[in-house]
Design a protein around this motif. Structure first.
Motif, PDB file in Angstrom:
ATOM      1  N   PHE A  10       0.813  -1.210   0.000  1.00 53.79           N
ATOM      2  CA  PHE A  10       0.000   0.000   0.000  1.00 53.79           C
ATOM      3  C   PHE A  10       0.850   1.264   0.000  1.00 53.79           C
ATOM      4  O   PHE A  10       0.569   2.210  -0.734  1.00 53.79           O
ATOM      5  N   VAL A  13       2.111   2.226  -3.418  1.00 55.02           N
ATOM      6  CA  VAL A  13       1.057   2.744  -4.293  1.00 55.02           C
ATOM      7  C   VAL A  13       0.668   4.163  -3.874  1.00 55.02           C
ATOM      8  O   VAL A  13       0.459   5.029  -4.713  1.00 55.02           O
ATOM      9  N   TRP A  23      -1.448   6.398  -9.318  1.00 57.17           N
ATOM     10  CA  TRP A  23      -1.859   5.007  -9.205  1.00 57.17           C
ATOM     11  C   TRP A  23      -3.062   4.939  -8.284  1.00 57.17           C
ATOM     12  O   TRP A  23      -3.130   5.660  -7.283  1.00 57.17           O
ATOM     13  N   ILE A  25      -6.140   2.069  -6.472  1.00 55.87           N
ATOM     14  CA  ILE A  25      -6.454   0.691  -6.108  1.00 55.87           C
ATOM     15  C   ILE A  25      -7.957   0.491  -6.249  1.00 55.87           C
ATOM     16  O   ILE A  25      -8.743   1.228  -5.646  1.00 55.87           O
ATOM     17  N   LYS A  29      -6.761  -4.549  -7.205  1.00 60.12           N
ATOM     18  CA  LYS A  29      -5.839  -4.389  -8.332  1.00 60.12           C
ATOM     19  C   LYS A  29      -5.286  -2.969  -8.329  1.00 60.12           C
ATOM     20  O   LYS A  29      -5.957  -2.026  -7.930  1.00 60.12           O
ATOM     21  N   VAL A  30      -4.053  -2.853  -8.798  1.00 59.29           N
ATOM     22  CA  VAL A  30      -3.385  -1.551  -8.865  1.00 59.29           C
ATOM     23  C   VAL A  30      -3.374  -1.091 -10.322  1.00 59.29           C
ATOM     24  O   VAL A  30      -2.999  -1.851 -11.218  1.00 59.29           O
ATOM     25  N   ASP A  54      -8.221   2.578  -0.837  1.00 55.05           N
ATOM     26  CA  ASP A  54      -8.881   1.606  -1.702  1.00 55.05           C
ATOM     27  C   ASP A  54     -10.083   2.317  -2.320  1.00 55.05           C
ATOM     28  O   ASP A  54     -11.024   2.699  -1.626  1.00 55.05           O
ATOM     29  N   GLN A  76      -3.941  -1.743 -15.721  1.00 54.80           N
ATOM     30  CA  GLN A  76      -3.581  -2.558 -14.556  1.00 54.80           C
ATOM     31  C   GLN A  76      -2.094  -2.892 -14.599  1.00 54.80           C
ATOM     32  O   GLN A  76      -1.577  -3.368 -15.591  1.00 54.80           O
ATOM     33  N   GLN A  79      -1.257  -6.221  -8.443  1.00 54.32           N
ATOM     34  CA  GLN A  79      -2.208  -6.488  -7.370  1.00 54.32           C
ATOM     35  C   GLN A  79      -1.737  -5.736  -6.121  1.00 54.32           C
ATOM     36  O   GLN A  79      -0.566  -5.420  -5.996  1.00 54.32           O
ATOM     37  N   ILE A  80      -2.664  -5.539  -5.198  1.00 61.17           N
ATOM     38  CA  ILE A  80      -2.293  -4.918  -3.928  1.00 61.17           C
ATOM     39  C   ILE A  80      -2.188  -6.009  -2.875  1.00 61.17           C
ATOM     40  O   ILE A  80      -2.987  -6.942  -2.859  1.00 61.17           O
TER      41      ILE A  80
END
Length: 134
Positions: A10, A13, A23, A25, A29-30, A54, A76, A79-80
């Motif tokens: 996290f 991101v 970026w 979330i 998915k990022v 999120d 994409q 993933q986070i």
């Protein structure tokens, strides 16, 4: 395709929170939405507002179309790691200018639209009374 994507923490991101590097979330998915900032129908402010958290609930509340959901795939990047998302988000000041400036200008314009005709009418009435009495 999604299986090959990188897993981000996290904090990593959350650092990408400006127009030139954004970026978000959504649903675990990022997405790197930097190239989409100018094209987003809601404007770049909407995307900047959901950085550092999120954004799934915000995304779902809007009711995006199927084509918008399909378009997301190309942005994409991974993933986070869900265990790194804080339970409670600390407040982060928005990076864009406050919108109150525009509202102040709108208020001033409305006042002037009301007062200017009254002043013109008063001036015309005053001139008429002055010229009529002589």
């Amino acid at each position: 395709m999604a299986d090959e994507k990188k897993v981000f923490e996290f904090e990593e991101v959350a650092k990408h929170n400006v127009t030139k590097d954004c970026w978000i979330i959504i649903a675990g998915k990022v997405y790197d939405v930097t190239p989409f900032m100018d094209e987003h129908p809601g404007g770049d402010e909407v995307l900047l507002a959901v950085t550092g958290k999120d954004a799934t609930a915000d995304f779902e509340d809007i009711g995006h179309s199927d084509s918008a959901r399909e378009m997301m795939e190309k942005y994409q990047i991974g993933q986070i790691d869900a265990s790194t998302i804080p339970a409670k988000r600390t407040y982060v000041n928005p990076q864009q200018a406050p919108h109150n400036v525009d509202k102040d200008n709108d208020f001033l314009i409305k006042i002037l639209q009301f007062l200017v005709p009254i002043l013109i009418l008063g001036l015309a009435f005053g001139i008429r009374q002055y010229t009529k009495s002589e």
